[in-house]
Design an enzyme around this catalytic site. Structure first.
Site, PDB file in Angstrom:
ATOM      1  N   ASP A  24      44.665   9.811  -4.462  1.00 30.54           N
ATOM      2  CA  ASP A  24      43.645  10.413  -3.611  1.00 30.54           C
ATOM      3  C   ASP A  24      42.475   9.434  -3.536  1.00 30.54           C
ATOM      4  O   ASP A  24      42.337   8.534  -4.374  1.00 30.54           O
ATOM      5  CB  ASP A  24      43.210  11.745  -4.220  1.00 30.54           C
ATOM      6  CG  ASP A  24      42.128  12.428  -3.421  1.00 30.54           C
ATOM      7  OD1 ASP A  24      42.152  12.365  -2.183  1.00 30.54           O
ATOM      8  OD2 ASP A  24      41.238  13.040  -4.050  1.00 30.54           O
ATOM      9  N   PHE A  25      41.610   9.594  -2.545  1.00 30.88           N
ATOM     10  CA  PHE A  25      40.478   8.669  -2.406  1.00 30.88           C
ATOM     11  C   PHE A  25      39.178   9.289  -2.902  1.00 30.88           C
ATOM     12  O   PHE A  25      38.665   8.904  -3.953  1.00 30.88           O
ATOM     13  CB  PHE A  25      40.343   8.208  -0.949  1.00 30.88           C
ATOM     14  CG  PHE A  25      39.298   7.130  -0.770  1.00 30.88           C
ATOM     15  CD1 PHE A  25      39.570   5.825  -1.136  1.00 30.88           C
ATOM     16  CD2 PHE A  25      38.044   7.432  -0.265  1.00 30.88           C
ATOM     17  CE1 PHE A  25      38.611   4.833  -1.007  1.00 30.88           C
ATOM     18  CE2 PHE A  25      37.073   6.447  -0.120  1.00 30.88           C
ATOM     19  CZ  PHE A  25      37.360   5.152  -0.491  1.00 30.88           C
ATOM     20  N   ASP A  26      38.644  10.271  -2.174  1.00 30.52           N
ATOM     21  CA  ASP A  26      37.357  10.874  -2.543  1.00 30.52           C
ATOM     22  C   ASP A  26      37.486  11.669  -3.832  1.00 30.52           C
ATOM     23  O   ASP A  26      38.370  12.515  -3.986  1.00 30.52           O
ATOM     24  CB  ASP A  26      36.874  11.796  -1.416  1.00 30.52           C
ATOM     25  CG  ASP A  26      36.600  11.033  -0.138  1.00 30.52           C
ATOM     26  OD1 ASP A  26      35.557  10.375  -0.042  1.00 30.52           O
ATOM     27  OD2 ASP A  26      37.460  11.081   0.770  1.00 30.52           O
ATOM     28  N   ASP A 211      41.839  14.770  -7.676  1.00 31.51           N
ATOM     29  CA  ASP A 211      40.798  15.566  -8.330  1.00 31.51           C
ATOM     30  C   ASP A 211      40.643  16.976  -7.790  1.00 31.51           C
ATOM     31  O   ASP A 211      40.038  17.832  -8.440  1.00 31.51           O
ATOM     32  CB  ASP A 211      39.444  14.865  -8.162  1.00 31.51           C
ATOM     33  CG  ASP A 211      38.920  14.979  -6.736  1.00 31.51           C
ATOM     34  OD1 ASP A 211      37.845  15.576  -6.525  1.00 31.51           O
ATOM     35  OD2 ASP A 211      39.592  14.489  -5.811  1.00 31.51           O
TER      36      ASP A 211
END
Length: 261
Positions: A24-26, A211
Site C-alpha cells: 500500500d502507499f498512503d 495500514d
C-alpha cells in the site's frame, strides 16, 4: 524495532525462487498529509523498494517483483510514487491495473454505471459543500469523500451524512478507510487486486504490507508461506504488525538485504 518473529520470517524469504512484494502507499510507504497530492514515500522506503525491484533477470536466480496496491487512481499514484516502469500497479482498489507487458488496462463503464456515478457524485458533492475542509476525489469508477482536513466533529458528521445519502443505492459499493469514504459503481477490492498481481507476476510467494481497513481484503487472500504486515493499530488478519512507517523502512531494508545476498 522489528519484532523478532518478523525478522525470522523475513530472513526465511531469502531463497524464495520468485517473490512478489506488494505495498500500500498512503500510511504504509508515505505519511498522511493534508493534501493527497503532496504525499511522498519516506526516502528510506523508496530506496529499499528500488533495491528490491532492481537487477533481477529471469533465469539468473531468485527474482523479486515489486508492486504498489493503492486506493488511489493510477494517475494520482504515479504522481506521488514516481514508480519505475517495471513496478506493477493496481489503483482504485483493484479497478485500474498496469503491467509493463500490457500497459494500463482500461476501465470501461456501461451507460447505466456512468449515470449512477454521476448521481452518486452529485450526492457526495452536496455533503462536501456542507462541511469546511471536506473535499472530493474523482476516480474512473467512483467518487471519494475526504474529511481529513475537517474538525473531528465535522468529519464524523460528513461521513454519517454520506452514508445516509448512499443508503438506498443498491448498486453502489461503499468502502470506508481512515477519514475517507469511497462510493464505487464497480465492485472491486484490494483482495481482487492482489490476486491479479500474483497471477500477472507469476510469483509463488507474496509479501503484502498495508495500514488501513481496506487492506484487510488483501491480507485475507494470503496463502501459507506468504507474509502479511499490518502497519499501526486496528484489528487485522495479517500475521505480523509494525508500529510505524519507519518500521516499514527497516522491514524493507532487511528484505532487500536478504534477497540480494
Amino acid at each position: 524495532m522489528l519484532p523478532p518473529e518478523l525478522r525470522t520470517a523475513t530472513e526465511a524469504l531469502a531463497e524464495v525462487d520468485h517473490l512478489l512484494v506488494a505495498l500500500d502507499f498512503d500510511g504504509t510507504l508515505a505519511p498522511f498529509v493534508g493534501r493527497p497530492e503532496d504525499a511522498r514515500a519516506l526516502p528510506g522506503s523508496a530506496e529499499a523498494l528500488a533495491r528490491l525491484g532492481g537487477g533481477d533477470a529471469p533465469g539468473s536466480g531468485p527474482r523479486t517483483t515489486t508492486a504498489l496496491l493503492s486506493g488511489r487512481h493510477l494517475e494520482s499514484l504515479r504522481l506521488v510514487a514516481s514508480p519505475p516502469e517495471e513496478v506493477l500497479l493496481v489503483g482504485s482498489h483493484g479497478a485500474e491495473r498496469y503491467s509493463p507487458e500490457t500497459g494500463d488496462e482500461p476501465l470501461t463503464l456501461s451507460g447505466a454505471q456512468e449515470a449512477l456515478l454521476a448521481e452518486v457524485t452529485a450526492a457526495l458533492r452536496g455533503v462536501s459543500e456542507a462541511f469546511a475542509g471536506a473535499r472530493l476525489e474523482h476516480k474512473p469508477s467512483g467518487i471519494v469523500l475526504h474529511v481529513r482536513q475537517c474538525s473531528r466533529a465535522d468529519g464524523e458528521a460528513a461521513l454519517a451524512r454520506a452514508r445516509t445519502a448512499l443508503a438506498g443505492e443498491r448498486d453502489v459499493h461503499v468502502t470506508e478507510g481512515k477519514a475517507v469514504l469511497e462510493a464505487a459503481v464497480v465492485r472491486v477490492d484490494k483482495g481482487v487486486g492482489l490476486d491479479w498481481l500474483r497471477s500477472v507476476s507469476g510469483a509463488g510467494t507474496v509479501v503484502f504490507a498495508g495500514d488501513d481497513v481496506t487492506d484487510e481484503h488483501a491480507f485475507s487472500t494470503l496463502r501459507p508461506g506468504d507474509l502479511g504486515v499490518k502497519v499501526g493499530d486496528g484489528e487485522t488478519s495479517a500475521a505480523f504488525r509494525v508500529g510505524s512507517l519507519e518500521d516499514v523502512t527497516e522491514f524493507l531494508n532487511l528484505l532487500a538485504s536478504v534477497r540480494t545476498l
